[in-house]
Write a protein that holds these residues in place. Structure first.
Motif, PDB file in Angstrom:
ATOM      1  N   ASN A 651       0.824  -1.216   0.000  1.00  0.00           N
ATOM      2  CA  ASN A 651       0.000   0.000   0.000  1.00  0.00           C
ATOM      3  C   ASN A 651       0.852   1.258   0.000  1.00  0.00           C
ATOM      4  N   SER A 652       2.170   1.050   0.150  1.00  0.00           N
ATOM      5  CA  SER A 652       3.101   2.180   0.145  1.00  0.00           C
ATOM      6  C   SER A 652       4.498   1.648  -0.142  1.00  0.00           C
ATOM      7  N   ARG A 653       5.321   2.455  -0.804  1.00  0.00           N
ATOM      8  CA  ARG A 653       6.702   2.050  -1.071  1.00  0.00           C
ATOM      9  C   ARG A 653       7.510   1.931   0.212  1.00  0.00           C
ATOM     10  N   SER A 654       7.017   2.515   1.283  1.00  0.00           N
ATOM     11  CA  SER A 654       7.722   2.416   2.567  1.00  0.00           C
ATOM     12  C   SER A 654       7.731   0.986   3.093  1.00  0.00           C
ATOM     13  N   GLU A 655       6.878   0.115   2.534  1.00  0.00           N
ATOM     14  CA  GLU A 655       6.824  -1.284   2.956  1.00  0.00           C
ATOM     15  C   GLU A 655       7.934  -2.122   2.320  1.00  0.00           C
ATOM     16  N   LEU A 656       8.691  -1.523   1.394  1.00  0.00           N
ATOM     17  CA  LEU A 656       9.751  -2.256   0.696  1.00  0.00           C
ATOM     18  C   LEU A 656      11.065  -2.149   1.457  1.00  0.00           C
ATOM     19  N   LYS A 657      11.736  -3.269   1.616  1.00  0.00           N
ATOM     20  CA  LYS A 657      13.041  -3.316   2.271  1.00  0.00           C
ATOM     21  C   LYS A 657      14.019  -4.077   1.365  1.00  0.00           C
ATOM     22  N   ASP A 658      15.315  -3.782   1.525  1.00  0.00           N
ATOM     23  CA  ASP A 658      16.311  -4.499   0.730  1.00  0.00           C
ATOM     24  C   ASP A 658      16.226  -5.995   0.998  1.00  0.00           C
ATOM     25  N   GLY A 659      16.157  -6.773  -0.101  1.00  0.00           N
ATOM     26  CA  GLY A 659      16.048  -8.221   0.024  1.00  0.00           C
ATOM     27  C   GLY A 659      17.143  -8.922  -0.747  1.00  0.00           C
ATOM     28  N   LYS A 660      16.788 -10.017  -1.411  1.00  0.00           N
ATOM     29  CA  LYS A 660      17.752 -10.786  -2.184  1.00  0.00           C
ATOM     30  C   LYS A 660      18.374  -9.916  -3.271  1.00  0.00           C
ATOM     31  N   TYR A 661      19.672 -10.108  -3.466  1.00  0.00           N
ATOM     32  CA  TYR A 661      20.428  -9.395  -4.499  1.00  0.00           C
ATOM     33  C   TYR A 661      20.357  -7.869  -4.323  1.00  0.00           C
ATOM     34  N   SER A 662      20.062  -7.399  -3.079  1.00  0.00           N
ATOM     35  CA  SER A 662      19.963  -5.970  -2.752  1.00  0.00           C
ATOM     36  C   SER A 662      18.853  -5.271  -3.532  1.00  0.00           C
ATOM     37  N   ILE A 663      17.804  -6.013  -3.858  1.00  0.00           N
ATOM     38  CA  ILE A 663      16.643  -5.453  -4.560  1.00  0.00           C
ATOM     39  C   ILE A 663      15.533  -5.224  -3.531  1.00  0.00           C
ATOM     40  N   PRO A 664      14.882  -4.063  -3.564  1.00  0.00           N
ATOM     41  CA  PRO A 664      13.779  -3.816  -2.630  1.00  0.00           C
ATOM     42  C   PRO A 664      12.685  -4.878  -2.778  1.00  0.00           C
ATOM     43  N   GLU A 665      12.193  -5.382  -1.621  1.00  0.00           N
ATOM     44  CA  GLU A 665      11.151  -6.413  -1.619  1.00  0.00           C
ATOM     45  C   GLU A 665      10.136  -6.105  -0.531  1.00  0.00           C
ATOM     46  N   PRO A 666       8.903  -6.530  -0.721  1.00  0.00           N
ATOM     47  CA  PRO A 666       7.929  -6.430   0.368  1.00  0.00           C
ATOM     48  C   PRO A 666       8.194  -7.517   1.404  1.00  0.00           C
ATOM     49  N   THR A 667       7.729  -7.312   2.610  1.00  0.00           N
ATOM     50  CA  THR A 667       7.839  -8.366   3.622  1.00  0.00           C
ATOM     51  C   THR A 667       6.717  -9.373   3.399  1.00  0.00           C
ATOM     52  N   LEU A 668       6.947 -10.589   3.869  1.00  0.00           N
ATOM     53  CA  LEU A 668       5.952 -11.650   3.682  1.00  0.00           C
ATOM     54  C   LEU A 668       5.654 -12.265   5.033  1.00  0.00           C
ATOM     55  N   ASN A 669       4.398 -12.153   5.474  1.00  0.00           N
ATOM     56  CA  ASN A 669       3.977 -12.746   6.737  1.00  0.00           C
ATOM     57  C   ASN A 669       2.557 -13.276   6.602  1.00  0.00           C
ATOM     58  N   ASN A 670       1.985 -13.701   7.712  1.00  0.00           N
ATOM     59  CA  ASN A 670       0.641 -14.313   7.673  1.00  0.00           C
ATOM     60  C   ASN A 670      -0.435 -13.344   7.206  1.00  0.00           C
TER      61      ASN A 670
END
Length: 760
Positions: A651-670
């Protein structure tokens, strides 16, 4: 990992084995695990993994035959290191080892300075010949994105098999479908032996065995000291490898003979085929077989540097397999031991080497002719090796001085003369003679006319007839064979008996020439031309030819970029060197073009990549889509091993964090919302490096997006899901990229750049 170098299991030779090969393997692993647990003094449950590395048979004591294994084991006993296990067990044949893995030199940074300039077009390697050398060279290149073109003068394996079987029944010999020419090479109609004398310091030989196993050969080839596949299984394996090469972008042309090379300024430029078709490339691999005699002459006429080399000629000898088993095992017909092989060598009184070659337990002699009115034989067996006779070639070394001429191709003519004699002896049938008649004929003694009706008969694929085989070879070679048989009879009882069966002629043990090449494996004086394999004089069997093919592929990979690598580097360099202000201007135009497209306007769901590392910027598109009330999903990698990712709603780009290969990714939870198929219009916006105007796309090589999109084939078919590739205008090229697309690569339906929109 702990390696135990001598794990012995008693084999009486009379044990009952499961009929199913997989069940046999499972039973063996259980026995070995039990034995290893005792040697290492651990519980069976503490052994998490057991790998059989080597198997041989010790039959020196006929009363106590042993299966001897080398095995690697992993221990999962809590609180125990491998060092502690070894110390506690006191097992002297155990040591800690690390697994040696073969690595193909694809896109290595240390090779960047060695890469050659190929202009604006990388070209695709052309491989002439689809025997083991050509096939394995093509396979490694295909895996690395080179999309090779394989040109084979003979038939594909299915047509070839039909042609060969028809010839053996007495029908006409076909020049493009016989034992020598066609998919898989001469080795396809052989025993399929994979043992080699070539040293394997970097795991290359094991890599070849793994490839054979991965495409259909049984697992035991990975550890048997004398592995074999069998001609029946080889047919399937060869076809499977070919289909995989095609799946990865390679092409095959069968029944297309290369007549000449295109050479300009000491560089290869391609090949010209008999039908006039030209194939243009700056890389050509000559993986022709040892029987491509007309090609040898054509290459010699073009000035390709080659030299005559020694080889061996002789005859096939057959004995009952029971006789060989009895000599080697002390048992005529064992149930838990394989049909016994043998290897015999001697030196004749005139100094020539005499030895067995291409030994086939439970096999057949085959008519292996490839030229009209010339006849040669070879040995073959099926995977079960269940024929009643054993056969091998008994051959004598011949050198250029024996050929009767100083010409480079004198060895070819030497072979041809012998094969002409063999053909004439029995009118095109395979000539056969018992050893006593052969010996008497050579020594000038009257041939014994006693009744031979109760003797063992030959096992031959093809028509055969009794004839004076002793008339084929020169007298000195015949005498060397007779002397050798006497030596071998003292090694294997009955080997030199009167009932031994000779047939001939065996004239194609190896190539009669060697094409000289430099340290880069290139033909002397011609850049980009790579002679390899048996026909070039650098191999002597299936595995050694396959290894030489892979080594040749390595040299190509070091000096030439693959097509995919070439286009990736070209686009990446342009993209990464963009001026900051120019990049901002291009991103603004691209973003506006996307927002104005009907694909964007009609979509309720936007699945979009998160830009990083110089990619066309998607931040403004993500913000705009969220503001427009669209459901926005960004990729999250969930399994790197299987290249799996999911699209997670944000719902916002603020939800993206650096993930695999230093690419921004969303978090994944329940609480995350993962995209699933629905009835709403969906637009998938993909990253990429290069696109063509037909919807082909070259990405980064991970395969994540293709794996994801395959799951939504129904939505792609009915138009509910559309795929857009976005990038800068220079990433859209005029060249056709279809040859670099794999079977599972998904085409895009729309291409959007800063300058245009292309709909497909």
């Amino acid at each position: 990992m702990i390696r135990i170098s001598s794990v012995k299991l008693v084999n009486s030779g009379t044990e009952r084995l499961p009929q199913n090969r997989e069940e046999q393997y499972d039973q063996l692993k259980r026995k070995l695990t039990k034995k290893v647990s005792k040697l290492l003094k651990v519980d069976i449950s503490d052994i998490s993994k057991l790998i059989i590395r080597k198997h041989s048979i010790d039959a020196r004591k006929k009363t106590e035959i042993m299966d001897v294994y080398v095995v690697d084991v992993c221990i999962n006993k809590k609180g125990f290191t491998e060092e502690k296990v070894l110390k506690k067990s006191g097992c002297k044949s155990a040591a800690i080892v690390s697994e040696k893995k073969y690595v193909f030199p694809n896109n290595r940074k240390e090779d960047n300075e060695l890469k050659r300039d190929t202009g604006d077009n990388p070209g695709r390697p052309i491989i002439v010949g689809s025997g083991p050398a050509g096939l394995f060279c093509a396979y490694e290149l295909a895996v690395s994105g080179y999309c090779p073109i394989v040109i084979e003068r003979g038939m594909d394996i299915d047509k070839r098999h039909e042609a060969v079987e028809a010839f053996w029944r007495g029908e006409a010999l076909l020049p493009d479908g016989n034992v020598q020419f066609g998919e898989g090479g001469a080795g396809t109609f052989s025993d399929g032996k994979l043992n080699t004398m070539v040293k394997d310091k970097n795991g290359l030989g094991y890599e070849c065995l793994k490839i054979f196993h991965n495409f259909g050969a049984s697992e035991d080839i990975l550890y048997e000291s004398k592995p074999h596949i069998g001609t029946d299984v080889l047919h399937t394996v060869i076809k499977n490898i070919r289909n995989k090469i095609i799946e990865m972008g390679g092409e095959f042309y069968f029944q297309k003979k290369v007549n000449s090379l295109i050479i300009k300024n000491n560089k290869i430029g391609g090949v010209v085929c008999e039908d006039g078709q030209e194939f243009i490339s700056n890389v050509v691999v000559l993986a022709i077989g040892h029987s491509a005699r007309d090609t040898f002459y054509a290459l010699n006429d073009q000035g390709i540097t080659m030299e005559p080399k020694a080889f061996a000629v002789g005859l096939r000898v057959e004995h009952s397999q029971a006789l060989i088993n009895k000599s080697q095992y002390g048992i005529d017909n064992p149930t838990s031991l394989p049909p016994s092989p043998y290897k015999v060598t001697a030196r004749s009184s005139d100094g020539r080497g005499v030895y067995s070659f291409c030994m086939c337990p439970g096999g057949y002699v085959v008519n292996a002719s490839s030229e009209d009115k010339r006849l040669c034989v070879n040995g073959m067996s099926y995977s079960g090796r269940d024929g009643k006779n054993a056969n091998s070639a008994i051959v004598v070394t011949v050198e250029p001085k024996d050929f009767g001429s100083d010409e480079i191709l004198a060895g070819v003519e030497f072979q041809r003369k012998l094969e002409e004699k063999a053909y004439q002896l029995a009118g095109g049938k395979v000539p056969v003679e018992y050893f006593d008649d052969f010996k008497n004929g050579v020594l000038g003694v009257e041939i014994n006319a006693t009744d031979k009706s109760k003797r063992n008969l030959p096992c031959i694929k093809g028509l055969w007839e009794f004839a004076p085989v002793h008339e084929i070879l020169p007298d000195d070679i015949n005498k060397s064979i007779i002397e050798g048989m006497g030596h071998f009879g003292r090694m294997i009882e009955g080997f030199d008996s009167d009932e031994a069966i000779f047939s001939g002629v065996e004239a194609r043990t190896s190539s009669p020439v060697r094409m000289t090449r430099d340290e880069n494996y290139e033909a002397v004086g011609i850049e980009g031309l790579y002679p390899c394999g048996e026909g070039a004089g650098y191999a002597g069997g299936i595995t050694s030819a396959a290894m030489d093919g892979i080594r040749t592929a390595e040299k190509i990979a070091i000096h030439y970029r693959s097509g995919k690598s070439f286009y990736r580097d070209m686009a990446k360099n342009k993209r990464d060197n963009l001026d900051k202000d120019i990049r901002k201007n291009l991103d603004d135009k691209l973003s506006l073009n996307i927002q104005n497209s009907y694909e964007y306007k009609d979509a309720s769901n936007i699945l979009i990549y998160c830009s990083a590392k110089g990619e066309a910027d998607t931040t403004s598109i993500i913000d705009k889509a969220i503001a427009d009330g669209k459901k926005v999903y960004c990729p999250k990698i969930t399994d790197t091993k299987n290249r799996v990712m999911e699209f997670v709603r944000i719902n916002s780009r603020s939800e993206l964090k650096d993930g695999k290969y230093s690419i921004p990714e969303p978090t994944l939870n329940n609480n995350s919302e993962i995209f699933t198929a629905n009835k709403e219009n969906t637009l998938v916006i993909l990253p990429g490096l290069v696109f063509d105007k037909s919807g082909n796309r070259i990405g980064y090589g991970g395969g994540y997006y293709d794996n994801f999109l395959i799951r939504f084939s129904d939505e792609l078919t009915n138009g509910m899901m559309k795929i857009a590739a976005i990038g800068y205008d220079f990433q859209l090229i005029k060249e056709d990229l279809s040859c670099y697309m794999n079977k599972h690569d998904v085409k895009v339906t729309t291409i959007l750049t800063d300058k245009e929109t292309i709909r497909l």
